[in-house]
Design a protein around this motif. Structure first.
Motif, PDB file in Angstrom:
ATOM      1  N   ILE A  68       0.806  -1.147   0.060  1.00  0.00           N
ATOM      2  CA  ILE A  68       0.071   0.061  -0.059  1.00  0.00           C
ATOM      3  C   ILE A  68       1.065   1.134   0.051  1.00  0.00           C
ATOM      4  N   ILE A  69       0.829   1.964  -1.109  1.00  0.00           N
ATOM      5  CA  ILE A  69       1.882   3.089  -1.216  1.00  0.00           C
ATOM      6  C   ILE A  69       1.114   4.458  -1.645  1.00  0.00           C
ATOM      7  N   GLY A  70       1.649   5.430  -0.689  1.00  0.00           N
ATOM      8  CA  GLY A  70       0.748   6.715  -1.320  1.00  0.00           C
ATOM      9  C   GLY A  70       1.634   7.875  -0.289  1.00  0.00           C
ATOM     10  N   GLU A 107       8.141   7.952  -4.321  1.00  0.00           N
ATOM     11  CA  GLU A 107       7.282   6.942  -5.013  1.00  0.00           C
ATOM     12  C   GLU A 107       8.015   6.217  -6.032  1.00  0.00           C
ATOM     13  N   LEU A 111       8.544   1.732  -5.645  1.00  0.00           N
ATOM     14  CA  LEU A 111       7.985   0.911  -6.763  1.00  0.00           C
ATOM     15  C   LEU A 111       9.025  -0.011  -7.126  1.00  0.00           C
ATOM     16  N   LEU A 114       9.193  -3.396  -5.239  1.00  0.00           N
ATOM     17  CA  LEU A 114       8.083  -4.409  -5.123  1.00  0.00           C
ATOM     18  C   LEU A 114       8.709  -5.634  -5.710  1.00  0.00           C
ATOM     19  N   ALA A 122      -0.099  -4.001  -5.968  1.00  0.00           N
ATOM     20  CA  ALA A 122       0.135  -2.772  -4.947  1.00  0.00           C
ATOM     21  C   ALA A 122      -1.059  -1.886  -5.135  1.00  0.00           C
ATOM     22  N   VAL A 124      -2.135   1.730  -4.953  1.00  0.00           N
ATOM     23  CA  VAL A 124      -1.329   2.777  -4.956  1.00  0.00           C
ATOM     24  C   VAL A 124      -2.461   3.849  -4.897  1.00  0.00           C
ATOM     25  N   PRO A 126      -1.475   7.439  -6.004  1.00  0.00           N
ATOM     26  CA  PRO A 126      -0.353   8.004  -6.671  1.00  0.00           C
ATOM     27  C   PRO A 126       0.070   9.488  -6.260  1.00  0.00           C
ATOM     28  N   TRP A 134       5.645   4.420 -13.848  1.00  0.00           N
ATOM     29  CA  TRP A 134       4.737   3.310 -13.572  1.00  0.00           C
ATOM     30  C   TRP A 134       4.565   2.309 -14.617  1.00  0.00           C
ATOM     31  N   LEU A 143      -1.421  -3.658 -10.454  1.00  0.00           N
ATOM     32  CA  LEU A 143      -1.389  -2.141  -9.699  1.00  0.00           C
ATOM     33  C   LEU A 143      -2.919  -1.927  -9.620  1.00  0.00           C
ATOM     34  N   SER A 145      -4.857   1.636  -8.741  1.00  0.00           N
ATOM     35  CA  SER A 145      -4.603   2.882  -8.520  1.00  0.00           C
ATOM     36  C   SER A 145      -5.985   3.580  -7.753  1.00  0.00           C
TER      37      SER A 145
END
Length: 330
Positions: A68-70, A107, A111, A114, A122, A124, A126, A134, A143, A145
Motif C-alpha cells: 500500500i503506497i501513497g 514513490e 515501486l 516491489l 500494489a 497505490v 499516486p 509506472w 497495480l 490506483s
C-alpha cells in the motif's frame, strides 16, 4: 492433548483417487466435470479441509503480499491505508504500508523495491499519476490506483473519485454565498503542477467568474498554516479557502486564528474528505464525505478478482457545516 492433523491437498487427492493438480483445480471449481468437482469438494468438507491462502499462493509461486503506497501525511489517507490493510488481512493477505510523502522520487524508489519484496500487487494512491516510471513496474504485479488513473499503466485497475462533482458543488456553494475570490490549498507536488483536482478548481472557477489563487502546501497542519497565511495576507484577500484535504483545512483554521480572522465571518473554509475531526473543530468543517468502506471493498476486489471492473467511480456527499457563510456585506 494434541490437535488433530490438518488434512492436506495430498490427503484429499489420495481419497479422491486423483492427482494433486486435478484435485486442486476441482477444489477451486476451475476444471473437471461437475460430478468430479462436487465429489472432490464433498470429500474435502468431510475431511475438514480448508484452503490455506498463504500455502495456495506459494504453491503458485506467489506470496500473498500486497503493498500500500501513497502520500500518507494527511489523516484521511492514513485511515484509508489502515482500512485497506485490515481488509487484506481479513482475506488472508499480507500488507506493507509505505508512506512516500509528496515525493515522486520516493514513490519511484518504493515501486522499484516491489519485485525484490515478492509483492503480488500494489494499491497505490499516486503522487504523480502521469510519471513514466509506472510502466517499469513488472507486469506480473497487479497495480490498483486509488484516486487517479495511471497514464503510463493503462491496464492498471482504478478506483476513482468524482472530483468534478465535489469541486463543482463546493464552488457553487461559495458562489451562492456571494464569494467571488477563492483561495485553493493544494498538496505540494513540485513535479506535478497539473493535478486533476487543481485543474478542475481553476477551470470551473473561471467558468463561474470566480478569481482563484493557488497555494501549494505540505500535508502537515503546520505547513498548511504557512501556505494559508500567504493567501490570507495577500491583496486582495480571498473570502474563502477551498482545501483539497481536511488536514489542509485544519492548517487554514490555524492561520485564520493567528491572523485574528473569524470563521466564517471573515473567511469561509472548506475541506474535502470528512476526517473524524471535521465535525469536532469549531466551527464544524464544511467538507465532503466519502464511502470509505465501499472504496476499500472496490480496491480489494480489484486486487483479488481477475473479473473485477477495470474502473469504478465514487461520488462524495456534500456536508455543509458551520465553517462556510455569506460574504460580509454581500
Amino acid at each position: 492433548m494434541n490437535e488433530p492433523k490438518r488434512p492436506t491437498l495430498r490427503d484429499i487427492a489420495l481419497a479422491a483417487g486423483l492427482s494433486k493438480a486435478a484435485t486442486s483445480y476441482a477444489l477451486r471449481g476451475l476444471r473437471g466435470s461437475e460430478k468430479t468437482v462436487a465429489r472432490v469438494q464433498a470429500i474435502a468438507r468431510e475431511m475438514g479441509w480448508t484452503a490455506d491462502p498463504v500455502a495456495r499462493a506459494l504453491a503458485g509461486g506467489r506470496s500473498s503480499n500486497v503493498a500500500i503506497i501513497g502520500p500518507l501525511g494527511d489523516l484521511w489517507r492514513q485511515g484509508l491505508a489502515v482500512m485497506l490493510s485490515e481488509a487484506l488481512h481479513n482475506r488472508g493477505m499480507f500488507s506493507a504500508i509505505a508512506n512516500v510523502d509528496t515525493s515522486p522520487e520516493r514513490e519511484q524508489k518504493a515501486l522499484r523495491t516491489l519485485a525484490m519484496r515478492r509483492v503480488d500487487a500494489a494499491i497505490v494512491l499516486p503522487v504523480d499519476p502521469s510519471a513514466g516510471y509506472w510502466a517499469d513496474v513488472p507486469e506480473r504485479i497487479r497495480l490498483v490506483s486509488v484516486g487517479d488513473a495511471l497514464l503510463h499503466r493503462p491496464v492498471a485497475r482504478t478506483v476513482l473519485f468524482d472530483n468534478e462533482f465535489g469541486i463543482g458543488a463546493a464552488l457553487r456553494h461559495l458562489e451562492g454565498l456571494g464569494h467571488r475570490s477563492v483561495g485553493l490549498l493544494a498538496p505540494s507536488l513540485p513535479s506535478t503542477p497539473g493535478r486533476p483536482a487543481q485543474l478542475l478548481v481553476e477551470r470551473l472557477g473561471a467558468e463561474m467568474g470566480l478569481s482563484v489563487a493557488v497555494a501549494a502546501s505540505t500535508s502537515s497542519v503546520s505547513g498548511a498554516a504557512q501556505a494559508a497565511t500567504v493567501l490570507l495576507t495577500g491583496s486582495p484577500r480571498p473570502t474563502a479557502l477551498l482545501c483539497l484535504s481536511d488536514s489542509l483545512a485544519f492548517g487554514a483554521y490555524r492561520a485564520a486564528q493567528s491572523l485574528a480572522l473569524s470563521i466564517p465571518g471573515d473567511i469561509s473554509i472548506l475541506g474535502f474528505d470528512d476526517s473524524e475531526l471535521a465535525p469536532l473543530v469549531s466551527p464544524a468543517l464544511t467538507t465532503f464525505g466519502w464511502d470509505e468502506s465501499s472504496i476499500v471493498a472496490a480496491a480489494i476486489e480489484a486486487v483479488m478478482n481477475d473479473d473485477s471492473p477495470a474502473s469504478v467511480s465514487f461520488r462524495p456527499e456534500f456536508l455543509v457545516r458551520g465553517s462556510t457563510g455569506p460574504v460580509q456585506g454581500a
